[in-house]
Design a protein around this motif. Structure first.
Motif, mmCIF file in Angstrom:
data_model
loop_
_atom_site.group_PDB
_atom_site.id
_atom_site.type_symbol
_atom_site.label_atom_id
_atom_site.label_comp_id
_atom_site.label_asym_id
_atom_site.label_seq_id
_atom_site.Cartn_x
_atom_site.Cartn_y
_atom_site.Cartn_z
ATOM 1 N N GLN A 13 1.268 -1.454 -0.336
ATOM 2 C CA GLN A 13 -0.071 -0.070 -0.033
ATOM 3 C C GLN A 13 1.345 1.029 -0.168
ATOM 4 O O GLN A 13 2.004 1.573 0.032
ATOM 5 N N ALA A 14 0.485 2.609 -1.074
ATOM 6 C CA ALA A 14 1.130 3.585 -0.440
ATOM 7 C C ALA A 14 1.341 3.498 1.101
ATOM 8 O O ALA A 14 0.507 4.025 1.801
ATOM 9 N N GLN A 39 11.049 0.857 -15.110
ATOM 10 C CA GLN A 39 10.196 1.017 -16.434
ATOM 11 C C GLN A 39 9.107 0.205 -15.985
ATOM 12 O O GLN A 39 8.343 -0.889 -15.425
ATOM 13 N N ALA A 40 8.054 1.756 -16.094
ATOM 14 C CA ALA A 40 6.310 1.251 -16.156
ATOM 15 C C ALA A 40 5.555 1.615 -17.091
ATOM 16 O O ALA A 40 6.488 1.480 -17.981
ATOM 17 N N PRO A 41 4.424 0.429 -17.549
ATOM 18 C CA PRO A 41 4.356 0.198 -18.688
ATOM 19 C C PRO A 41 3.929 1.927 -19.206
ATOM 20 O O PRO A 41 3.032 2.795 -19.141
ATOM 21 N N PRO A 88 1.742 5.851 -5.088
ATOM 22 C CA PRO A 88 1.822 4.089 -6.903
ATOM 23 C C PRO A 88 2.288 4.951 -7.705
ATOM 24 O O PRO A 88 2.392 3.547 -8.547
ATOM 25 N N GLU A 89 3.429 6.236 -8.141
ATOM 26 C CA GLU A 89 3.684 6.635 -8.897
ATOM 27 C C GLU A 89 4.935 5.316 -9.337
ATOM 28 O O GLU A 89 5.925 5.108 -10.173
ATOM 29 N N VAL A 119 2.586 -0.548 -6.187
ATOM 30 C CA VAL A 119 2.006 0.296 -5.289
ATOM 31 C C VAL A 119 0.465 0.895 -5.063
ATOM 32 O O VAL A 119 0.163 1.309 -6.070
ATOM 33 N N SER A 120 -0.189 0.449 -4.026
ATOM 34 C CA SER A 120 -1.435 0.696 -4.053
ATOM 35 C C SER A 120 -2.089 1.748 -3.143
ATOM 36 O O SER A 120 -1.645 2.388 -2.257
ATOM 37 N N SER A 121 -2.788 2.666 -4.295
ATOM 38 C CA SER A 121 -3.694 3.843 -3.534
ATOM 39 C C SER A 121 -4.555 3.964 -2.587
ATOM 40 O O SER A 121 -5.415 2.679 -2.164
#
Length: 121
Positions: A13-14, A39-41, A88-89, A119-121
């Motif tokens: 979690q965040a 690397q993010a999508p 989350p970022e 990472v979930s918000s």
């Protein structure tokens, strides 16, 4: 054969923390700088942090300064990335790499397979 194996990714979690590990083999640990990239999508791979294992000096991208800490265990040829106050970022596939230094991916010749951090918000 140079090998880099990441571990420690997961779902958090965040505001939470994770510690990534990068186990290296097949080369003399001190001959390379070890870097962490992510690397993010839909985005380009970016440098997060790197460490000179000879002197333990770490370098960080501005986006993670004060939240992430890189360290090395030279006795076990392992580099760690402690990630605190996750956002989350920060969600991405995280890779470790061995190269000559800096946070530019072209400076690194050897790469691990990556570990997912979500990472979930």
């Amino acid at each position: 054969e140079v090998q880099l194996v990441e571990s420690g990714g997961g779902l958090v979690q965040a505001g939470g923390s994770l510690r990534l590990s990068c186990a290296a083999s097949g080369f003399r640990f001190g001959d390379y700088v070890i870097g962490w990239f992510r690397q993010a999508p839909g985005k380009e791979r970016m440098g997060v942090s790197c460490i000179d294992t000879n002197d333990g000096r770490g370098y960080y991208a501005d986006s993670v300064k004060g939240r992430f800490t890189i360290s090395s265990d030279n006795a076990n040829d392992t580099v760690y990335l402690q990630m605190n106050s996750l956002k989350p970022e920060d969600t991405a596939v995280y890779y470790c790499a061995a190269g000559t230094g800096g946070l530019a991916s072209f400076m690194y010749d050897h790469w691990g397979q990556g570990t997912q951090v979500t990472v979930s918000s």
